[in-house]
Design an enzyme around this catalytic site. Sequence first.
Site, PDB file in Angstrom:
ATOM      1  N   THR A 103       0.873  -0.971   0.267  1.00 52.64           N
ATOM      2  CA  THR A 103       0.040   0.011   0.123  1.00 52.64           C
ATOM      3  C   THR A 103       0.234   1.296   0.065  1.00 52.64           C
ATOM      4  OG1 THR A 103      -2.016  -0.757   0.600  1.00 52.64           O
ATOM      5  CG2 THR A 103      -1.611   0.878   1.311  1.00 52.64           C
ATOM      6  N   ASN A 130      -6.401  -9.246  -7.072  1.00 50.58           N
ATOM      7  CA  ASN A 130      -6.400  -9.541  -5.329  1.00 50.58           C
ATOM      8  C   ASN A 130      -7.563  -9.989  -4.899  1.00 50.58           C
ATOM      9  OD1 ASN A 130      -6.788  -6.965  -5.630  1.00 50.58           O
ATOM     10  ND2 ASN A 130      -7.448  -7.320  -3.789  1.00 50.58           N
ATOM     11  N   GLN A 141       0.154 -10.240  -5.998  1.00 48.38           N
ATOM     12  CA  GLN A 141      -0.339 -11.460  -5.471  1.00 48.38           C
ATOM     13  C   GLN A 141       0.328 -12.415  -6.574  1.00 48.38           C
ATOM     14  OE1 GLN A 141      -3.039 -12.453  -3.681  1.00 48.38           O
ATOM     15  NE2 GLN A 141      -3.476 -10.825  -2.681  1.00 48.38           N
ATOM     16  N   SER A 166       4.799  -7.503  -1.515  1.00 44.43           N
ATOM     17  CA  SER A 166       4.355  -7.359  -0.140  1.00 44.43           C
ATOM     18  C   SER A 166       5.232  -9.160   0.742  1.00 44.43           C
ATOM     19  CB  SER A 166       3.002  -7.192   0.765  1.00 44.43           C
ATOM     20  OG  SER A 166       2.786  -7.394   1.667  1.00 44.43           O
ATOM     21  N   CYS A 212      -8.690  -5.576   2.539  1.00 44.21           N
ATOM     22  CA  CYS A 212      -8.959  -4.122   2.740  1.00 44.21           C
ATOM     23  C   CYS A 212     -10.425  -3.864   2.775  1.00 44.21           C
ATOM     24  CB  CYS A 212      -7.545  -3.314   1.621  1.00 44.21           C
ATOM     25  SG  CYS A 212      -6.382  -4.419   2.264  1.00 44.21           S
TER      26      CYS A 212
END
Length: 364
Positions: free
Chosen positions: A73, A142, A170, A187, A307
């Site tokens: 993010t 995602n 992803q 991430s 999220c």
Amino acid sequence: MYYLDYQATTPLAPEALEAMLPWLSGPSSDGFANPSSQHRAGRAASVAVELAREAVATLLPPGGRIHFTSGATEALNWVLTTGPRIAPGGLAGSAIEHQAALQPIETQGGTLIPVDRDGLVPPPDEVELPAGGIVALMLVNNEIGTIQPVAAYAEAAHAKGSLLLCDAVQGYGRMAIPEGPDLIAISAHKIHGPKGIGALWVRNGIKLPPLLLGGGQEQGLRSGTVSPALVAGFGAAARVAAERMEVDAAHVARLWDVATAMLGDWTINGSTAHRYRGNLNVRRDGVNAVRLMSDVRDVAFSLGSACGSGSGKTSHVLRALGLSERETHASIRLGFGRYTTEEELKAALGLIVEAAERQRNLAA
């Protein structure tokens, strides 16, 4: 509980935990040292950070550098909020980007690229891309797992003098990352690493403005003390992902076959051909997904992006596919991967199918 929410987060790999522990030690050890310090303990922590940086980079294209962030993010926001200073020609992104990219694009008046019923963007020659700006395109969505033509869009963006930003969260560690992007967000916790750590890969030659000012860490672009523990966990997770990529992919393919066979009466949302098969987003007529989650509390699955699951809004991804309100409310996302066994998957899906049929029978 049966865990089928791998797109939200993945279980921490034992190797990642082991790599983190020395850097979480107390005063009896030097593992707590600041990696920016010049004494021996600080230099040791700095070495650990750089070794992890190399491991994370091995799963990305050559010719770039890694800057650690708090997560993807932050990486996406970094590019889309500071990037227009060096690429002022405007922003564009697919209509099914993660909200971490979508919101910065929309708030700055950028354009959205529509997707078809399968969740795929059109060929880039059919899209008006910005000149001298930034184009954002996810590698793997995602919510529905569709794989986008990132390399083709990168080539088209470059032809217009624009940069291509790829959200590879992803896909990183699960498949080869295509060459062509100028900036890539990743991430750790999506590849069995710890939460709170991600990275932005920046192609050599691009001078992205700093995100945070202060101590000049992360090559002068993101000030703040780096966590050796989180970084070491990220590096270990990346090393394991590199070693197991083919094995993990084969395992996921087997699980996909099991799941789709058991859910033969359900409709798959998104392309089945251009898709990461560890993501299965499905819907069933006569099913209320919110109620289904309440009825099947022994299975962890989701309605879409974790999220945005608490917002009360229907998925912007499913709406972009053209699904009706009824269809979106009947959709669930199932995610599985390395540590999911076939036996667990079958048991979990059995509970979901049974509860769904009870709903349908009551409504009949």
